[in-house]
Scaffold this active site. Sequence first.
Site, PDB file in Angstrom:
ATOM      1  N   TRP A 143       0.836  -1.218   0.000  1.00 32.68           N
ATOM      2  CA  TRP A 143       0.000   0.000   0.000  1.00 32.68           C
ATOM      3  C   TRP A 143       0.859   1.251   0.000  1.00 32.68           C
ATOM      4  O   TRP A 143       0.527   2.249  -0.641  1.00 32.68           O
ATOM      5  CB  TRP A 143      -1.022  -0.035   1.145  1.00 32.68           C
ATOM      6  N   ASP A 197      -2.197   6.604   6.380  1.00 38.30           N
ATOM      7  CA  ASP A 197      -3.273   5.794   5.826  1.00 38.30           C
ATOM      8  C   ASP A 197      -3.596   4.740   6.879  1.00 38.30           C
ATOM      9  O   ASP A 197      -2.801   3.841   7.141  1.00 38.30           O
ATOM     10  CB  ASP A 197      -2.780   5.129   4.525  1.00 38.30           C
ATOM     11  N   LYS A 243     -13.378  -1.560   5.967  1.00 42.35           N
ATOM     12  CA  LYS A 243     -12.919  -2.527   6.961  1.00 42.35           C
ATOM     13  C   LYS A 243     -13.700  -2.308   8.263  1.00 42.35           C
ATOM     14  O   LYS A 243     -14.544  -3.100   8.614  1.00 42.35           O
ATOM     15  CB  LYS A 243     -11.410  -2.410   7.219  1.00 42.35           C
TER      16      LYS A 243
HETATM   17  N1  PMP Z   1      -4.751   1.574   1.850  1.00 40.97           N
HETATM   18  C1  PMP Z   1      -4.823   0.408   2.523  1.00 40.97           C
HETATM   19  C2  PMP Z   1      -3.912   0.191   3.696  1.00 40.97           C
HETATM   20  C3  PMP Z   1      -5.731  -0.570   2.127  1.00 40.97           C
HETATM   21  O1  PMP Z   1      -5.806  -1.732   2.786  1.00 40.97           O
HETATM   22  C4  PMP Z   1      -6.587  -0.313   1.030  1.00 40.97           C
HETATM   23  C5  PMP Z   1      -7.619  -1.310   0.550  1.00 40.97           C
HETATM   24  N2  PMP Z   1      -7.481  -2.586   0.938  1.00 40.97           N
HETATM   25  C6  PMP Z   1      -6.457   0.902   0.353  1.00 40.97           C
HETATM   26  C7  PMP Z   1      -5.539   1.826   0.798  1.00 40.97           C
HETATM   27  C8  PMP Z   1      -7.296   1.222  -0.845  1.00 40.97           C
HETATM   28  O2  PMP Z   1      -8.600   1.466  -0.451  1.00 40.97           O
HETATM   29  P1  PMP Z   1      -9.770   1.712  -1.498  1.00 40.97           P
HETATM   30  O3  PMP Z   1      -9.998   0.407  -2.176  1.00 40.97           O
HETATM   31  O4  PMP Z   1     -10.913   2.168  -0.649  1.00 40.97           O
HETATM   32  O5  PMP Z   1      -9.324   2.760  -2.449  1.00 40.97           O
END
Ligand code: PMP
Length: 361
Positions: A102, A172, A196
């Site tokens: 991420w 994040d 989540k």
């Molecule tokens: N950051 C993290 C740490 C994630 O786990 C996720 C999705 N699993 C995201 C960003 C991306 O999120 P989204 O799909 O809502 O854009």
Amino acid sequence: MSRIFNFSAGPCTLPLGVLEQARDEMVEYHGQGMSIIEMSHRGKTYDTIHHESMDLVRELLNLPDNYRVLLLGGGATLQFSMVPMNLLHGGKSCDFTFTGAWAKKALADTKKVGKVNLVFDGTDSSFTTLPDPASVKASSDAAYLHLISNETIGGVQWQEWPDIGSVPLVADMSSDFLSRHIPVDRFGLIYAGAQKNVGPAGMAVVIIRQDILDACSPDLTSYLSYPSHAKTDSMLNTPPVFTIYMMKLVLERLRDAGGLDAAEQLATKRSDLLYNVIESQGSFYRCPVDSACRSKTNVVFRLPTEDLEKQFVAEADAQGMSGLKGHRSVGGCRASIYNAMPVEGAETLARFMTAFAKQHS
Ligand code: PMP
């Protein structure tokens, strides 16, 4: 009805009571003659839900008055763009900790917008560890230091936070938002995808300190600008009304169940159950993550062979435990155990893991 234990990383299990309440209220919301997803977002009924949802975030995190809560469509991924677009204008640079999949995505988008200085690069350890927070130093000219509080795929989680003086942390927190206490005043901006611990996918909760909000780029188009969302209380356009309504139900339950104290205790209990099995079955299970930074929400582990991993996932599935396959980029197994996972789910998985190891050792 037979609900299974769902260990998916997100979308993921939500509190059963929330799903039942949403079902009961879906066709006609509180005598209004229509559903919450049919009514105007400018009306009093929705407006109350909208503000209660934001107030619950404020209450649960005990947010100081100089922080704003924004509810923005587009998920956490849009924040990978919005953060640097708003905070890095005028040639500013930021620091970044490169801690996994991420961080890689956030980093790639940030680099397209501004200058980035890597203060930690976990590539050599295959992202199985984090730096000692005390060793993390920010550059003197950094607008902020970005980190991923919990790498959902790699299973590393910051347990303590870097102390970098006046440089704000930007985090994040998608996969551990509201699962533990955090020292909010060390953060200039926090964002978290909803799917989540908050509700359905497609939205991010953004918490931003007022002075950072005041210094955001004035040149962005309206949807990309934090100030334009803040000025309109996240009603710049039609907000994701269903997600925000679900968020209210989820967070009310979290508050009534003891808030972050309870969430933190339960996260420790669930994750201890699984890590204890991993450690107690000889070398059958292996968690690649350094013990100092093992995630309490995404427990990753390997079995002796990929064939056994496939069999493990299939047999668990047949016994009512789904979503245990590791992310396609890393393989192995992963149990995502967010706030809504009952302790009973972790206990059931721990028992299954013990039995599976005994049978195949
Ligand atoms: N950051 C993290 C740490 C994630 O786990 C996720 C999705 N699993 C995201 C960003 C991306 O999120 P989204 O799909 O809502 O854009």
